[in-house]
Design an enzyme around this catalytic site. Structure first.
Site, PDB file in Angstrom:
ATOM      1  N   GLU A 183     -14.131  11.211  20.001  1.00 17.18           N
ATOM      2  CA  GLU A 183     -15.251  11.951  20.550  1.00 17.18           C
ATOM      3  C   GLU A 183     -15.270  12.023  22.071  1.00 17.18           C
ATOM      4  O   GLU A 183     -16.330  11.878  22.712  1.00 17.18           O
ATOM      5  CB  GLU A 183     -16.550  11.315  20.048  1.00 17.18           C
ATOM      6  CG  GLU A 183     -16.795   9.861  20.486  1.00 17.18           C
ATOM      7  CD  GLU A 183     -16.202   8.801  19.585  1.00 17.18           C
ATOM      8  OE1 GLU A 183     -16.606   7.632  19.704  1.00 17.18           O
ATOM      9  OE2 GLU A 183     -15.338   9.129  18.750  1.00 17.18           O
ATOM     10  N   HIS A 207     -18.801  15.405  12.643  1.00 20.96           N
ATOM     11  CA  HIS A 207     -18.870  13.982  12.973  1.00 20.96           C
ATOM     12  C   HIS A 207     -18.640  13.764  14.467  1.00 20.96           C
ATOM     13  O   HIS A 207     -19.442  13.098  15.138  1.00 20.96           O
ATOM     14  CB  HIS A 207     -17.829  13.210  12.154  1.00 20.96           C
ATOM     15  CG  HIS A 207     -17.805  11.738  12.450  1.00 20.96           C
ATOM     16  ND1 HIS A 207     -18.555  10.827  11.747  1.00 20.96           N
ATOM     17  CD2 HIS A 207     -17.127  11.024  13.395  1.00 20.96           C
ATOM     18  CE1 HIS A 207     -18.357   9.617  12.234  1.00 20.96           C
ATOM     19  NE2 HIS A 207     -17.490   9.713  13.229  1.00 20.96           N
ATOM     20  N   GLU A 208     -17.561  14.342  14.990  1.00 26.85           N
ATOM     21  CA  GLU A 208     -17.243  14.116  16.408  1.00 26.85           C
ATOM     22  C   GLU A 208     -18.306  14.738  17.313  1.00 26.85           C
ATOM     23  O   GLU A 208     -18.639  14.183  18.365  1.00 26.85           O
ATOM     24  CB  GLU A 208     -15.854  14.672  16.741  1.00 26.85           C
ATOM     25  CG  GLU A 208     -14.723  14.103  15.904  1.00 26.85           C
ATOM     26  CD  GLU A 208     -14.701  12.584  15.835  1.00 26.85           C
ATOM     27  OE1 GLU A 208     -15.137  11.927  16.798  1.00 26.85           O
ATOM     28  OE2 GLU A 208     -14.267  12.044  14.800  1.00 26.85           O
ATOM     29  N   HIS A 220     -21.266  12.543  17.783  1.00 21.28           N
ATOM     30  CA  HIS A 220     -21.034  11.500  18.785  1.00 21.28           C
ATOM     31  C   HIS A 220     -21.515  11.921  20.174  1.00 21.28           C
ATOM     32  O   HIS A 220     -21.708  11.051  21.040  1.00 21.28           O
ATOM     33  CB  HIS A 220     -19.543  11.166  18.860  1.00 21.28           C
ATOM     34  CG  HIS A 220     -19.111  10.063  17.956  1.00 21.28           C
ATOM     35  ND1 HIS A 220     -19.670   8.800  18.000  1.00 21.28           N
ATOM     36  CD2 HIS A 220     -18.151  10.021  16.992  1.00 21.28           C
ATOM     37  CE1 HIS A 220     -19.080   8.030  17.100  1.00 21.28           C
ATOM     38  NE2 HIS A 220     -18.153   8.739  16.475  1.00 21.28           N
ATOM     39  N   GLU A 242     -21.176   4.372  15.130  1.00 22.07           N
ATOM     40  CA  GLU A 242     -20.637   5.085  13.972  1.00 22.07           C
ATOM     41  C   GLU A 242     -21.654   5.284  12.848  1.00 22.07           C
ATOM     42  O   GLU A 242     -21.625   6.306  12.164  1.00 22.07           O
ATOM     43  CB  GLU A 242     -19.392   4.357  13.447  1.00 22.07           C
ATOM     44  CG  GLU A 242     -18.239   4.336  14.438  1.00 22.07           C
ATOM     45  CD  GLU A 242     -17.731   5.724  14.832  1.00 22.07           C
ATOM     46  OE1 GLU A 242     -18.129   6.717  14.196  1.00 22.07           O
ATOM     47  OE2 GLU A 242     -16.951   5.806  15.791  1.00 22.07           O
ATOM     48  N   ASP A 292      -9.611  -3.757  17.516  1.00 25.89           N
ATOM     49  CA  ASP A 292      -8.816  -2.893  16.630  1.00 25.89           C
ATOM     50  C   ASP A 292      -8.611  -3.540  15.257  1.00 25.89           C
ATOM     51  O   ASP A 292      -8.511  -2.847  14.244  1.00 25.89           O
ATOM     52  CB  ASP A 292      -7.453  -2.583  17.244  1.00 25.89           C
ATOM     53  CG  ASP A 292      -7.530  -1.524  18.343  1.00 25.89           C
ATOM     54  OD1 ASP A 292      -8.573  -0.856  18.448  1.00 25.89           O
ATOM     55  OD2 ASP A 292      -6.550  -1.389  19.099  1.00 25.89           O
ATOM     56  N   TYR A 334     -18.943   2.374   9.881  1.00 17.03           N
ATOM     57  CA  TYR A 334     -19.374   3.741   9.600  1.00 17.03           C
ATOM     58  C   TYR A 334     -20.341   3.766   8.417  1.00 17.03           C
ATOM     59  O   TYR A 334     -21.464   4.282   8.519  1.00 17.03           O
ATOM     60  CB  TYR A 334     -18.170   4.617   9.259  1.00 17.03           C
ATOM     61  CG  TYR A 334     -17.183   4.857  10.362  1.00 17.03           C
ATOM     62  CD1 TYR A 334     -17.051   6.113  10.957  1.00 17.03           C
ATOM     63  CD2 TYR A 334     -16.334   3.839  10.804  1.00 17.03           C
ATOM     64  CE1 TYR A 334     -16.112   6.342  11.958  1.00 17.03           C
ATOM     65  CE2 TYR A 334     -15.412   4.062  11.810  1.00 17.03           C
ATOM     66  CZ  TYR A 334     -15.304   5.319  12.377  1.00 17.03           C
ATOM     67  OH  TYR A 334     -14.393   5.543  13.369  1.00 17.03           O
TER      68      TYR A 334
END
Length: 608
Positions: free
Chosen positions: A271, A295-296, A299, A318, A375, A383
């Site tokens: 995003e 979705h993006e 953001h 998220e 990560d 999410y």
């Protein structure tokens, strides 16, 4: 708001904080490096601060100057996975409220984890090299020295010299010939006036063309792919923006554009402000995957304007974004699609919990990331667990009241970073004068919601759109003992989402299909002919669970075409269970194709 503690930064952002960032660099495709200057305007928060500590990772620091004068500095020994703290001496001992300009001359190295440099052979038209960045979560520090924490935001001025077109996370302010550099190099300049955290700094350069897809939106892609990308995205993008504006408040970033990256991009989308970086797997020719853009786009409010203060509170980014995305889908396609998408999301949620283990730290809403790599915690859990918590609160207070809280929340934390505790305080304060809602919220077990591992109770989703998928899946479950004969008409009028639900239902069978039955499905439904990676990846999952050796090679082929971790990691794990030799050989063959983030994740999955 209490000061935000972020265990994943080495910077002393509670003593000095970045107020403005200026990036002035050149791209060198032959050396695969970025070099130039990063200038941070810092505000001193405490009297007597003796040093500035910045995050770096694998950077080659040339020199450091404060307010134009060179100063002493040192790099600490590397601390995995956070890099090396850059300690810059402040000889004048500034006072609280003072501003100082710190300029660092530097270059990236071959170990930079934020950048992927691609040879012409790795691109679609094989004519020019390509470079793109991916800074989330803590990779910006390998691209430039910074306070690499989402708790710190600043505006940016960006100047990038390159022989190829450049896009970046800001509004273009033009490009001009660069007189003093390499002939043919241009300077591309961008301005980002809205404060953003370091992980949202982004740059890409390559053989990039552009086309309009709406009154305030462009798509950027390779010249050969541009028309297909434009056709896929035009029309829907502006609709998404307008629906989100009604739910939250007007879009403040001026333009919303999309860059369709080469296939090695490791995520569905990133995003980056003003220009979402997106996987080419969303371009399927039938618009079935354009909701990734919803979705993006969401953001733009959730994450970019209102940001999680640290990666331990990633669900705030998220969970809210998935919730807004599904509200956009419901407004565009009908309320059943909110539940339809939620059902698909729940399966991914459940599988992630099963992969980690139901009691694992990373299955909590708020996770402990002390001495951990963010990560490693990445999955569908923040999410979907985040979404399901917000949906629970939506139902608890009632949709009408909840919809008034949404803009209040986003206005209160506009251009700020927050924690889960700030969210909780704001929610309870907002509804404190509403006796009915306040009483409902008193029933929330916040300790359980924030720190309980595993799956919460599953909501009672509307299954109207999925029942037919489950019915057909049941036919396949008993195909060897019934008269069921599959035919193309079984799925002729289905959308791609329903095909995904059907295939996911198959993968849930306690007893996998036999290879012969998988071959029958392949012949009847032609899933191998699909250009839609969502469908093809699920069918290959069915095949690998069935140990259908005839489709191992097709799986290996797909793993050389996709770099999106959503597809790559599960398929590698399954192929490894079926044929480890092929899995390892496939990974080694495509090692340079994958982005560094994906490469490291798969290496861990395969225990190499």
């Amino acid at each position: 708001m209490a000061p935000i503690t972020d265990p994943n930064t080495l910077a002393n952002h509670h003593s000095v904080v970045t107020e403005y960032t200026t990036i002035d660099v050149a791209l060198d495709f032959k050396a695969s490096s970025v070099s130039g200057d990063a200038t941070l305007k810092l505000k001193v928060l405490k009297d007597g601060v003796g040093e500035v500590v910045l995050d770096t990772s694998y950077l080659d620091i040339k020199c450091v100057a404060i307010d134009g004068k060179e100063t002493t500095w040192k790099l600490d020994d590397r601390k995995e996975p956070y890099g090396s703290a850059l300690r810059i001496t402040l000889t004048n001992k500034p006072k609280a409220g003072d501003s100082i300009d710190v300029m660092i001359s530097y270059s990236t190295t071959e170990k930079c984890t934020a950048l992927q440099w691609m040879t012409p052979d790795q691109t679609s038209n094989k004519k020019h090299p390509y470079m793109f960045s991916q800074c989330q979560a803590i990779h910006a520090r390998s691209l430039y020295p910074c306070q690499d924490t989402p708790a710190v935001k600043s505006p940016f001025t960006i100047s990038i010299r390159s022989p190829l077109p450049v896009v970046a996370s800001g509004l273009s302010t033009g490009s001009k010939k660069f007189q003093a550099g390499t002939p043919g190099t241009l300077v591309y300049t961008f301005q980002q006036d809205i404060p953003i955290p370091s992980y949202l700094f982004a740059v890409a350069s390559g053989d990039i063309a552009s086309a309009s897809i709406g009154p305030r939106s462009m798509v950027y892609a390779g010249p050969e792919e541009l028309l297909k990308c434009k056709t896929e995205l035009e029309g829907d993008t502006e609709k998404f923006i307008q629906i989100a504006e009604k739910l939250v408040y007007p879009y403040p970033w001026t333009t919303y554009s999309v860059l369709i990256l080469p296939p090695s991009f490791p995520y569905g989308g990133m995003e980056n402000p003003n220009i979402t970086f997106a996987t080419p797997t969303i371009i399927s020719g039938d618009k079935s995957n354009v909701d990734v853009i919803a979705h993006e786009l969401a953001h733009s409010w959730s994450g970019n304007l209102v940001s999680n203060g640290s990666w331990e509170h990633f669900w705030l980014n998220e969970g809210w974004t998935v919730y807004i995305e599904r509200r956009i889908q419901a407004a565009l396609h009908g309320p059943q699609y909110f539940d339809f998408s939620s059902i698909i999301g729940w399966k991914a949620f459940r599988e992630s919990v099963e992969l980690f283990g139901a009691d694992h730290e990373f299955t909590k809403l708020i996770v402990d990331l002390k001495d951990k790599d963010p990560d490693d915690a990445f999955s569908s859990i923040p999410y979907e667990k985040g979404f399901n918590f917000l949906y629970y609160l939506d139902r608890l207070v009632g949709r009408e009241k909840w919809d008034k809280f949404i803009p209040h929340y986003f206005k209160k934390f506009h251009q700020k970073s927050l924690t889960s505790f700030d969210f909780k305080d704001t929610l309870l304060e907002y509804f404190s004068s509403d006796a009915e809602a306040a009483a409902a919220l008193k029933t929330v077990d916040w300790e359980e919601k924030f720190y309980g591992p595993g799956l919460p109770p599953k909501p009672d989703f509307d299954t109207t759109l999925v029942d037919v998928c489950y019915l057909l899946a049941d036919c396949w479950k008993s195909i060897e003992t019934t008269q069921f004969e599959p035919k193309p008409s079984d799925i002729a009028d289905w959308g791609s989402g329903q095909l995904v639900v059907f295939l996911e239902a198959i993968t849930d069978f306690e007893k996998p299909l036999t290879p012969a039955v998988v071959e029958k499905m392949k012949d009847a439904y032609k899933f191998l002919d699909s250009e839609n990676a969502e469908i093809l990846s699920r069918f290959l999952t069915v095949a690998l669970k069935a140990k259908d050796e005839k489709l191992y090679a097709r799986t290996a082929e797909a793993l050389g075409q996709w770099g999106r971790m959503k597809f790559v990691r599960p398929l590698f794990r399954l192929l490894n269970d079926c044929d480890r030799e092929l899995a390892v050989a496939t990974f080694k063959k495509n090692d340079n194709f994958y982005h560094p983030i994906c490469r490291e994740a798969v290496r861990k999955d395969l225990k190499l």
